[in-house]
Design an enzyme around this catalytic site. Structure first.
Site, PDB file in Angstrom:
ATOM      1  N   SER A  35       0.924  -1.094   0.006  1.00  0.00           N
ATOM      2  CA  SER A  35      -0.147  -0.026  -0.062  1.00  0.00           C
ATOM      3  C   SER A  35       0.900   1.389  -0.090  1.00  0.00           C
ATOM      4  O   SER A  35       0.700   2.277  -0.441  1.00  0.00           O
ATOM      5  CB  SER A  35      -0.986   0.057   1.154  1.00  0.00           C
ATOM      6  OG  SER A  35      -0.298  -0.228   2.420  1.00  0.00           O
ATOM      7  N   ASP A  88      10.514   1.234  -2.273  1.00  0.00           N
ATOM      8  CA  ASP A  88       9.608   0.250  -1.682  1.00  0.00           C
ATOM      9  C   ASP A  88       9.231   0.382  -0.090  1.00  0.00           C
ATOM     10  O   ASP A  88       9.847   1.121   0.402  1.00  0.00           O
ATOM     11  CB  ASP A  88      10.229  -1.172  -1.801  1.00  0.00           C
ATOM     12  CG  ASP A  88       9.149  -2.263  -2.058  1.00  0.00           C
ATOM     13  OD1 ASP A  88       8.024  -2.022  -1.568  1.00  0.00           O
ATOM     14  OD2 ASP A  88       9.499  -3.427  -2.448  1.00  0.00           O
ATOM     15  N   GLY A  89       7.852  -0.234   0.245  1.00  0.00           N
ATOM     16  CA  GLY A  89       7.672  -0.163   1.704  1.00  0.00           C
ATOM     17  C   GLY A  89       8.413  -1.229   2.448  1.00  0.00           C
ATOM     18  O   GLY A  89       9.369  -2.083   2.079  1.00  0.00           O
ATOM     19  N   ALA A  90       7.846  -1.244   3.587  1.00  0.00           N
ATOM     20  CA  ALA A  90       8.653  -2.629   4.663  1.00  0.00           C
ATOM     21  C   ALA A  90       7.696  -2.801   5.804  1.00  0.00           C
ATOM     22  O   ALA A  90       6.750  -1.926   6.025  1.00  0.00           O
ATOM     23  CB  ALA A  90       9.953  -2.125   5.172  1.00  0.00           C
ATOM     24  N   LYS A 102      10.457  -7.662   5.148  1.00  0.00           N
ATOM     25  CA  LYS A 102       9.601  -7.292   4.203  1.00  0.00           C
ATOM     26  C   LYS A 102       8.876  -8.655   3.702  1.00  0.00           C
ATOM     27  O   LYS A 102       9.072  -9.763   4.009  1.00  0.00           O
ATOM     28  CB  LYS A 102      10.275  -6.718   2.853  1.00  0.00           C
ATOM     29  CG  LYS A 102      10.587  -5.241   2.916  1.00  0.00           C
ATOM     30  CD  LYS A 102      11.259  -4.666   1.898  1.00  0.00           C
ATOM     31  CE  LYS A 102      10.600  -4.887   0.508  1.00  0.00           C
ATOM     32  NZ  LYS A 102       9.246  -4.281   0.695  1.00  0.00           N
ATOM     33  N   GLU A 111      10.897  -8.336  -4.769  1.00  0.00           N
ATOM     34  CA  GLU A 111      11.605  -7.102  -3.993  1.00  0.00           C
ATOM     35  C   GLU A 111      13.008  -7.118  -3.842  1.00  0.00           C
ATOM     36  O   GLU A 111      13.941  -6.169  -3.966  1.00  0.00           O
ATOM     37  CB  GLU A 111      10.765  -6.719  -2.877  1.00  0.00           C
ATOM     38  CG  GLU A 111       9.225  -6.596  -3.080  1.00  0.00           C
ATOM     39  CD  GLU A 111       8.348  -6.567  -1.941  1.00  0.00           C
ATOM     40  OE1 GLU A 111       7.345  -5.886  -1.932  1.00  0.00           O
ATOM     41  OE2 GLU A 111       8.783  -7.301  -0.910  1.00  0.00           O
TER      42      GLU A 111
HETATM   43  C1  5RP Z   1       5.329  -7.009   0.254  1.00  0.00           C
HETATM   44  C2  5RP Z   1       5.944  -5.854   1.153  1.00  0.00           C
HETATM   45  C3  5RP Z   1       5.724  -4.447   1.446  1.00  0.00           C
HETATM   46  O1  5RP Z   1       6.320  -3.425   1.127  1.00  0.00           O
HETATM   47  C4  5RP Z   1       5.412  -4.516   2.788  1.00  0.00           C
HETATM   48  O2  5RP Z   1       4.549  -5.572   3.289  1.00  0.00           O
HETATM   49  C5  5RP Z   1       4.764  -3.279   3.337  1.00  0.00           C
HETATM   50  O3  5RP Z   1       3.286  -3.098   2.836  1.00  0.00           O
HETATM   51  P1  5RP Z   1       2.521  -1.955   3.242  1.00  0.00           P
HETATM   52  O4  5RP Z   1       3.089  -0.594   2.745  1.00  0.00           O
HETATM   53  O5  5RP Z   1       1.207  -2.243   2.586  1.00  0.00           O
HETATM   54  O6  5RP Z   1       2.397  -1.873   4.690  1.00  0.00           O
HETATM   55  O7  5RP Z   1       7.194  -6.146   1.578  1.00  0.00           O
HETATM   56  O8  5RP Z   1       5.723  -7.908  -0.031  1.00  0.00           O
END
Ligand code: 5RP
Length: 230
Positions: A35, A88-90, A102, A111
């Protein structure tokens, strides 16, 4: 007290916008999943519509579909081995080391490839993801082969975690056709050692520990963003 979901979205978006400001004309950009990364892809889409020239390498089918819908031209490793930046997120960021967990979205393999290949890796999170120590309630996702997965989960449990096959009796398949084991560790004190122990298990394809990869972590907080560098 933790923020309401809408407020949390505002923090994710603020971090994403700060990261997207690092993207310049002509760059090849790794497009993250989840997200928070979706806010970055949306912001990139707006900049592309306004004339920015970039190409994207998506980290999941979902990220690719979103980028395509928003008009971001896509490329692949066949044409570009070294993206200029990945965003990217984490699920967790350990403040002291910037080691990440992740993979809650199941995209950890692609990723990690994209983050490792990129000249810079910018991580975007809201402040709930910043922790003093990895583990606890947030599971460590491990991508495992379909073949022999019960054996692999036994080996994972022997490392001191409680592993659960994602999806249970209807296992979730990743974009690569593998399964995910979500491994709950009380805490992860030595991520480097654990990373090696996981890699040594036959049937482990990749794990969600990202060590020494983050060039910058951007944390969305109420009222501001914090930029942390190694
Ligand atoms: C997907 C990931 C995402 O970056 C991680 O889960 C964070 O997701 P979000 O931004 O929805 O909290 O690693 O594999």
């Amino acid at each position: 007290m933790s923020a309401a979901p809408r407020d949390r979205d505002a923090l994710k978006r603020a971090a994403a916008l700060r990261a997207v400001a690092e993207v310049e004309n002509g760059m090849v950009v790794g497009l993250g999943s989840g997200s928070t990364a979706a806010f970055a892809i949306a912001a990139l889409g707006e900049r592309v519509a306004a004339g920015l020239k970039i190409t994207g390498i998506p980290t999941s089918e979902g990220a690719g579909a979103l980028a395509y819908r928003l008009g971001i031209p896509l490329t692949s490793f066949a044409e570009h081995r070294r993206p200029d930046v990945a965003i990217d997120g984490a699920d967790q960021v350990e403040r002291r080391t910037l080691t990440l967990v992740k993979g809650r979205g199941g995209a950890l393999l692609r990723e990690k490839i994209v983050a490792s290949a990129s000249a810079r890796f910018i991580v975007i999170v809201d402040d709930s993801k910043l922790v003093d120590q990895l583990g606890g309630e947030t599971p460590l996702p491990v991508e495992v082969t379909r073949f022999g997965w019960p054996f692999v989960l036994d080996r994972l449990a022997a490392l001191g975690c409680v592993p659960q096959l994602r999806g249970g009796s209807e296992p979730v398949a990743t974009d690569n056709g593998n399964f995910i084991a979500d491994c709950v560790f009380d805490s992860i004190a030595n991520a480097a050692v654990l990373d090696q122990q996981l890699a040594a298990i036959p049937g482990v394809v990749e794990n969600g520990l990202f060590l020494g990869l983050a060039s910058m972590v951007i944390v969305g907080r109420p009222g501001d963003v914090e930029v942390i560098t190694p």
